[in-house]
Design a protein around this motif. Structure first.
Motif, short mmCIF file in Angstrom:
data_model
loop_
_atom_site.label_atom_id
_atom_site.label_comp_id
_atom_site.label_asym_id
_atom_site.label_seq_id
_atom_site.Cartn_x
_atom_site.Cartn_y
_atom_site.Cartn_z
N LYS A 21 0.85 -1.19 0.00
CA LYS A 21 0.00 0.00 0.00
C LYS A 21 0.88 1.25 0.00
N VAL A 22 0.54 2.19 -0.84
CA VAL A 22 1.30 3.45 -0.91
C VAL A 22 0.99 4.27 0.34
N ILE A 23 2.03 4.66 1.08
CA ILE A 23 1.83 5.41 2.33
C ILE A 23 2.53 6.77 2.30
N GLY A 24 3.27 7.05 1.24
CA GLY A 24 3.94 8.35 1.17
C GLY A 24 4.65 8.51 -0.16
N GLN A 25 5.18 9.70 -0.36
CA GLN A 25 5.91 9.99 -1.60
C GLN A 25 6.96 11.04 -1.32
N VAL A 26 8.10 10.91 -1.97
CA VAL A 26 9.11 11.98 -1.93
C VAL A 26 9.66 12.08 -3.35
N ASN A 27 9.45 13.23 -3.95
CA ASN A 27 9.79 13.43 -5.35
C ASN A 27 9.11 12.34 -6.19
N GLN B 72 9.24 9.94 17.31
CA GLN B 72 9.94 8.75 16.82
C GLN B 72 8.97 7.86 16.04
N GLY B 73 9.39 7.43 14.84
CA GLY B 73 8.54 6.57 14.01
C GLY B 73 7.64 7.32 13.06
N ASP B 74 7.65 8.65 13.12
CA ASP B 74 6.84 9.47 12.20
C ASP B 74 7.67 9.86 10.99
N PHE B 75 6.99 10.03 9.85
CA PHE B 75 7.67 10.67 8.73
C PHE B 75 6.78 11.75 8.13
N LEU B 76 7.44 12.70 7.45
CA LEU B 76 6.75 13.83 6.82
C LEU B 76 7.55 14.24 5.59
N THR B 77 6.84 14.46 4.50
CA THR B 77 7.50 15.01 3.31
C THR B 77 7.24 16.50 3.25
N VAL B 78 8.31 17.29 3.29
CA VAL B 78 8.19 18.74 3.11
C VAL B 78 8.21 18.99 1.61
N PRO B 79 7.10 19.50 1.07
CA PRO B 79 7.03 19.64 -0.39
C PRO B 79 8.01 20.68 -0.92
N SER B 80 8.37 20.50 -2.15
CA SER B 80 9.23 21.43 -2.87
C SER B 80 8.81 22.88 -2.65
N GLY B 81 9.78 23.72 -2.34
CA GLY B 81 9.53 25.16 -2.29
C GLY B 81 8.91 25.67 -1.00
N VAL B 82 8.57 24.77 -0.08
CA VAL B 82 7.91 25.20 1.17
C VAL B 82 8.99 25.57 2.20
N ARG B 83 8.96 26.84 2.64
CA ARG B 83 9.96 27.28 3.62
C ARG B 83 9.69 26.61 4.97
N HIS B 84 10.78 26.15 5.59
CA HIS B 84 10.66 25.43 6.85
C HIS B 84 11.90 25.63 7.70
N ASN B 85 11.74 25.36 8.98
CA ASN B 85 12.83 25.51 9.94
C ASN B 85 12.74 24.37 10.96
N PRO B 86 13.65 23.41 10.89
CA PRO B 86 13.63 22.30 11.84
C PRO B 86 14.22 22.73 13.19
N VAL B 87 13.54 22.35 14.26
CA VAL B 87 13.97 22.70 15.61
C VAL B 87 13.93 21.45 16.49
N ALA B 88 15.08 21.10 17.06
CA ALA B 88 15.14 19.94 17.96
C ALA B 88 15.51 20.43 19.35
N GLN B 89 14.55 20.31 20.27
CA GLN B 89 14.81 20.70 21.66
C GLN B 89 15.90 19.84 22.26
N GLU B 90 15.82 18.54 21.99
CA GLU B 90 16.83 17.59 22.45
C GLU B 90 17.42 16.91 21.23
#
Lengths: 121, 121
Positions: A21-27, B72-90
């Motif tokens: 099952k497709v759960i995500g995409q990157v490029n 932990q265990g999560d993923f996210l695709t930041v789409p092309s061109g979207v401005r973002h700033n990653p911040v890690a407290q720890e």
């Protein structure tokens, strides 16, 4: 709004073995969740690498002149055109990364072959 | 001979924060291991998505009109061109998936900017 995907939760959607099952995409690459048990079919993907990341369990991948055993937390990229046969003795959860155009059984058509539409459902 | 990579072991090679190391490739996408702590810099990647998968810890990604907290265990695709700033407290361990051509601080040049050659070393 962007929302994260919990990898473990994404596997809840997968109810059948060998039915990714497709759960995500990157490029141009898709992330797919698959549950495997038993063996699939010898096949290759011409022009397309396929990455296997083991989320749970273990997976043996047979190659024509080699065998690779993958454990939980391991990943392996099967290079384009290399014939392989995944074998799971016990249930194994795999994250696949491959192009949208990759057919999961390569050019082999088997009762287990699933179209991209089925993988998106 | 193909040999698998243990994801956790790959992070052993990473000794500095905000200095990703290339640990794998599938087609035209690189897999990179990065350890993050603190914040990087606001940036965007034109024409290139960037996937964040949290291997250990948690990461906040600030967007111009949103905030996403990844565990932990999560993923996210930041789409092309979207401005973002990653911040890690720890300290946070992140697997990045992005094209070989992606600059990890986008078009911003900072003391933390690392060339692809540095990421391959």
């Amino acid at each position: 709004m962007l929302s994260p995907t919990k990898l473990a939760d994404a596997f809840e959607r997968v109810t059948d073995y060998w039915s990714p099952k497709v759960i995500g995409q990157v490029n141009d690459q898709l992330l797919k969740a698959a549950k495997l048990k038993g063996e699939l079919v010898w096949h290759a993907h011409e022009g397309q690498d396929e990455l296997f990341y083991i989320v749970k369990g273990s997976l043996r991948i047979e190659f024509e002149n080699d065998i690779v055993d993958l454990q939980q937390g391991d990943f392996l990229t099967v290079p384009s055109g290399v014939r392989h046969n995944p074998v799971a003795q016990e249930e194994c959860w795999v994250l696949l990364i491959e192009p949208a155009s990759t057919k999961h059984t390569g050019e082999e058509s088997t009762p287990r072959t699933r179209s991209l539409e089925e993988q998106l459902s």
